[in-house]
Design a protein around this motif. Structure first.
Motif, short mmCIF file in Angstrom:
data_model
loop_
_atom_site.label_atom_id
_atom_site.label_comp_id
_atom_site.label_asym_id
_atom_site.label_seq_id
_atom_site.Cartn_x
_atom_site.Cartn_y
_atom_site.Cartn_z
N ASN A 48 37.79 -4.34 10.98
CA ASN A 48 36.77 -4.21 9.94
C ASN A 48 37.34 -4.47 8.55
O ASN A 48 36.67 -5.09 7.70
CB ASN A 48 36.15 -2.81 10.00
CG ASN A 48 35.20 -2.63 11.18
OD1 ASN A 48 34.50 -3.56 11.57
ND2 ASN A 48 35.19 -1.45 11.75
N TYR A 55 28.79 -6.69 8.86
CA TYR A 55 28.71 -5.24 8.89
C TYR A 55 29.89 -4.64 9.64
O TYR A 55 30.47 -5.28 10.53
CB TYR A 55 27.41 -4.81 9.58
CG TYR A 55 26.16 -5.24 8.85
CD1 TYR A 55 25.58 -4.43 7.89
CD2 TYR A 55 25.57 -6.47 9.11
CE1 TYR A 55 24.43 -4.82 7.21
CE2 TYR A 55 24.43 -6.87 8.43
CZ TYR A 55 23.87 -6.04 7.48
OH TYR A 55 22.73 -6.44 6.81
N THR A 86 26.99 -1.33 12.59
CA THR A 86 26.55 -0.17 11.81
C THR A 86 25.74 -0.64 10.61
O THR A 86 25.54 -1.84 10.39
CB THR A 86 27.74 0.66 11.32
OG1 THR A 86 28.42 -0.05 10.26
CG2 THR A 86 28.73 0.94 12.45
N ASN A 87 25.33 0.31 9.79
CA ASN A 87 24.56 -0.01 8.58
C ASN A 87 25.46 -0.17 7.36
O ASN A 87 24.96 -0.28 6.24
CB ASN A 87 23.50 1.06 8.32
CG ASN A 87 24.12 2.45 8.16
OD1 ASN A 87 25.34 2.62 8.24
ND2 ASN A 87 23.28 3.44 7.93
N CYS A 88 26.78 -0.19 7.54
CA CYS A 88 27.72 -0.34 6.42
C CYS A 88 28.16 -1.79 6.26
O CYS A 88 28.55 -2.44 7.25
CB CYS A 88 28.96 0.52 6.62
SG CYS A 88 28.66 2.29 6.60
N SER A 92 32.09 -2.57 1.75
CA SER A 92 32.23 -1.16 1.37
C SER A 92 33.60 -0.61 1.72
O SER A 92 34.02 0.41 1.16
CB SER A 92 31.16 -0.32 2.06
OG SER A 92 31.41 -0.22 3.45
N LYS A 94 34.39 1.02 4.19
CA LYS A 94 34.26 2.32 4.83
C LYS A 94 34.82 2.27 6.25
O LYS A 94 34.73 1.25 6.93
CB LYS A 94 32.79 2.75 4.87
CG LYS A 94 32.19 3.05 3.51
CD LYS A 94 30.72 3.46 3.66
CE LYS A 94 30.10 3.73 2.29
NZ LYS A 94 28.65 4.07 2.41
N TRP A 96 34.76 3.00 10.17
CA TRP A 96 33.61 2.92 11.07
C TRP A 96 33.10 4.30 11.48
O TRP A 96 31.92 4.46 11.77
CB TRP A 96 33.93 2.07 12.29
CG TRP A 96 35.07 2.54 13.16
CD1 TRP A 96 36.39 2.20 13.05
CD2 TRP A 96 34.98 3.40 14.30
NE1 TRP A 96 37.12 2.80 14.03
CE2 TRP A 96 36.28 3.54 14.82
CE3 TRP A 96 33.93 4.05 14.94
CZ2 TRP A 96 36.57 4.31 15.95
CZ3 TRP A 96 34.20 4.84 16.06
CH2 TRP A 96 35.51 4.96 16.54
N CYS A 99 30.18 5.55 9.35
CA CYS A 99 28.98 4.71 9.30
C CYS A 99 28.07 5.02 10.49
O CYS A 99 28.54 5.37 11.57
CB CYS A 99 29.36 3.24 9.33
SG CYS A 99 30.40 2.71 7.94
N GLN A 100 26.79 4.85 10.29
CA GLN A 100 25.81 5.07 11.35
C GLN A 100 25.52 3.75 12.08
O GLN A 100 25.38 2.71 11.45
CB GLN A 100 24.50 5.62 10.78
CG GLN A 100 24.61 7.02 10.21
CD GLN A 100 23.27 7.54 9.72
OE1 GLN A 100 22.36 6.78 9.42
NE2 GLN A 100 23.15 8.86 9.63
#
Length: 344
Positions: A48, A55, A86-88, A92, A94, A96, A99-100
């Motif tokens: 990621n 995403y 996910t929705n990230c 970002s 972020k 994993w 994240c949702q």
């Protein structure tokens, strides 16, 4: 800080017990082994962070493990990861786990094959290669399950383009930034329609420009330009487009990425690719250990072997489940024969 958080997960790793030799010095691993699961989490975090579009992926399950010892304390893991989108945004940065995953009606699912080197003693985590294939849920499955749910639609839809233009104009007008942002990419769009009602949601990425007024707007140089991830919404009941954007601080990286992500059409749709079916890119050649390890004095880098062509005897096929994603992994022929991947 994030890198230290990743390295802290090394505490969960221990020596992999003896296993049958699979090929060329590899050992078959277990998908239930704690060390393999920890390696899978680290590998996905590194994948990621390496990616520049799309995403963040979350781990659904570990579906294949092979290992190769390197030196006294190092191990190369050859992993197949079943993943969900996910929705990230990847911009970002972020992790994993924060994240949702996508709602059950609009999942994007797939597999990543990766080779990652881990040395717990030297606190080294090094991603070498990865190759991912993802695809969306078939719209017919969503409509059958939930007729008024959102389902994925083409980003070329004129209504989608209109919503992007209106929402970006609104953000530039009301966002409070001195320089306007311009569109980089429309990432995804979804809609629902029920009788006379309709509903659109659009997600896209933006980047800061040099503009101070009207006219053409060149992008700011590398390291100075902020990027953003926007979510816009408009329905037949609304009088104005709503928009919410996350803005990320400038980041400059000219490194070559270590892998790729390929998006395929939903299951059941025709895939036309002008190339032959072959092994993933990470299988094409062996990366020989001919140079000094940059992090471990007196040791050379590991040789990265061709990716294994068999599933470990200690890993089992995806079972049928209760959720749509679980059933898609169970049914999808692309991931039943996981070693057969189209590459060009």
């Amino acid at each position: 800080m994030k890198h230290y958080m990743l390295l802290s997960l090394l505490l969960a790793l221990w020596c992999v017990p003896g296993a049958p030799v699979a090929q060329g010095g590899m050992n078959e691993g277990s998908c239930e082994d704690a060390s393999a699961m920890a390696a899978a989490g680290l590998a996905l975090s590194e994948i990621n962070l390496d990616r520049t579009e799309g995403y963040v992926f979350a781990l659904h399950r570990l579906s294949n493990v092979h290992t190769a010892q390197h030196g006294e304390n190092g191990m190369v893991f050859y992993l197949t990861l079943d993943v969900e989108e996910t929705n990230c945004s990847v911009h970002s940065k972020k992790d994993w786990k924060a994240c949702q995953t996508r709602p059950p009606s609009t999942p994007v699912y797939g597999q990543c094959k990766t080779a990652i080197y881990i040395s717990k003693v030297h606190r080294v985590v090094r991603l070498y290669k990865y190759n991912c294939i993802v695809r969306p849920v078939p719209a017919a499955r969503v409509i059958r399950m939930c007729p008024d749910c959102m389902f994925l639609t083409s980003t070329d839809n004129p209504k989608v383009q209109e919503i992007v233009a209106l929402s970006l104009e609104k953000f530039n007008r009301e966002g409070g930034f001195s320089k306007p942002f311009t569109l980089l990419n429309v990432n995804r769009a979804s809609n629902s329609a029920w009788f006379s009602r309709w509903d659109f949601r659009v997600e896209y990425t933006i980047q800061e420009t040099t503009c101070l007024g009207t006219g053409p707007c060149p992008l700011l140089g590398c390291g100075f330009s902020r990027k953003g991830f926007c979510q816009a919404h408009l329905s037949s009941r609304d009088t104005d487009t709503s928009v919410d954007c996350e803005i990320y601080e400038p980041e400059c990286s000219e490194r070559e990425t270590k892998g790729r992500v390929r998006s395929l059409p939903a299951m059941g749709q025709m895939v036309i690719l002008p190339c032959r079916m072959s092994q993933p890119r990470i299988d094409v050649r062996v990366t020989l250990s001919l140079k000094q390890d940059p992090q471990i004095p007196g040791q050379v880098e590991p040789s990265i072997l061709p990716f294994p062509k068999v599933v470990s005897a200690n890993c089992f096929p995806a079972p049928a489940g209760e959720t749509l994603v679980e059933n898609l992994f169970f049914e999808d022929p692309m991931f039943k024969k996981w070693w057969a991947i189209w590459t060009c």
